[in-house]
Design an enzyme around this catalytic site. Sequence first.
Site, short mmCIF file in Angstrom:
data_model
loop_
_atom_site.label_atom_id
_atom_site.label_comp_id
_atom_site.label_asym_id
_atom_site.label_seq_id
_atom_site.Cartn_x
_atom_site.Cartn_y
_atom_site.Cartn_z
N GLY A 115 0.91 -0.85 0.26
CA GLY A 115 -0.29 0.17 0.29
C GLY A 115 1.03 0.97 0.16
N GLU A 116 0.32 2.62 0.74
CA GLU A 116 1.70 3.12 0.77
C GLU A 116 1.86 3.12 2.43
OE1 GLU A 116 3.54 5.74 0.51
OE2 GLU A 116 2.71 6.47 2.16
N SER A 117 3.12 3.29 2.67
CA SER A 117 3.95 3.07 3.91
C SER A 117 3.44 3.64 5.04
CB SER A 117 5.59 2.59 3.57
OG SER A 117 6.13 3.60 2.61
N CYS A 147 6.21 -5.41 -0.04
CA CYS A 147 6.08 -4.40 -0.22
C CYS A 147 6.45 -3.05 0.76
CB CYS A 147 5.84 -4.20 -0.90
SG CYS A 147 5.86 -2.79 -2.52
N ARG A 174 13.04 3.37 -1.20
CA ARG A 174 11.87 3.16 -1.78
C ARG A 174 11.74 3.50 -2.72
NH1 ARG A 174 8.09 7.27 2.25
NH2 ARG A 174 6.44 6.27 0.56
N ILE A 218 5.79 -3.29 -7.66
CA ILE A 218 4.91 -2.02 -7.97
C ILE A 218 5.09 -1.21 -7.16
CG2 ILE A 218 2.43 -0.88 -8.12
CD1 ILE A 218 0.93 -3.58 -8.23
N ARG A 219 5.41 0.08 -7.48
CA ARG A 219 6.54 1.13 -7.33
C ARG A 219 7.54 0.66 -5.72
NH1 ARG A 219 1.68 2.95 -8.47
NH2 ARG A 219 1.01 3.12 -6.38
N HIS A 279 4.74 -8.08 -4.65
CA HIS A 279 3.63 -9.52 -3.77
C HIS A 279 2.62 -10.23 -3.97
CE1 HIS A 279 1.89 -4.59 -2.97
NE2 HIS A 279 2.88 -4.59 -4.07
N GLU A 325 0.39 -11.39 -3.24
CA GLU A 325 -1.30 -12.06 -3.10
C GLU A 325 -1.55 -11.31 -4.02
OE1 GLU A 325 0.38 -9.86 -2.49
OE2 GLU A 325 -0.50 -7.35 -2.35
#
Length: 195
Positions: free
Chosen positions: A47-49, A79, A106, A135-136, A171, A173
């Site tokens: 997600g966004e850390s 991630c 990051r 992803i990023r 990821h 998942e």
Amino acid sequence: MERVGVLNVQGAVREHADHLRRVGSEVVLVKHPEDLQVIDGLIIPGGESTTIGKLIRKYELYDGIRERIEDGMPVFGTCAGLILLAKKIEGSDEAHLAVMDTVVDRNSFGRQRESFEANLPISEIDGEAFPCVFIRAPHIVSAGSDVSVLATYGEKIVAARQGNRLATAFHPELSDDLRMHAYFLDMVRGSSQPD
Ligand code: GLN
């Protein structure tokens, strides 16, 4: 049956829960401090850390998660979750949970590589290379001597384990391959056995 929690504050929660159920785990979505009392392991999703870091403090999960990890509960950060676990984030004075002896960077793969897939061999995972979706993605820049590197992409460490702590920059998942979740469930089963 083991109960594995999925931190449910932001990010790819449902996909982790689906994979866990498919490998034979019961799943608890973790949003309140009391949820931490009933789990045998925890996945911290991507997600966004920065956002996840703020929300675990806001929902008063921060201390409880740290304590359970320090007490030996297996944790799997993917991630953004890998960033949450790291003891140092490059370019930042503050870490989040700081329970894994890693330094992370990051968004390591540049703008043109915002998202990509690579089949990578992962030590500990038998059989063919694992389909890794990035992803990023962050990566682990350096790790302490008791951290085992499980996978690299070029020079970059993208999967590692330190005792009860497992982290991937990708990821697992988001692919249909269940082997990383099965591996984590094995860690959880191991930790629930008496010494
Ligand atoms: N770049 C994100 C961060 O720094 C992580 C991206 C992800 O989890 N897919 O938090």
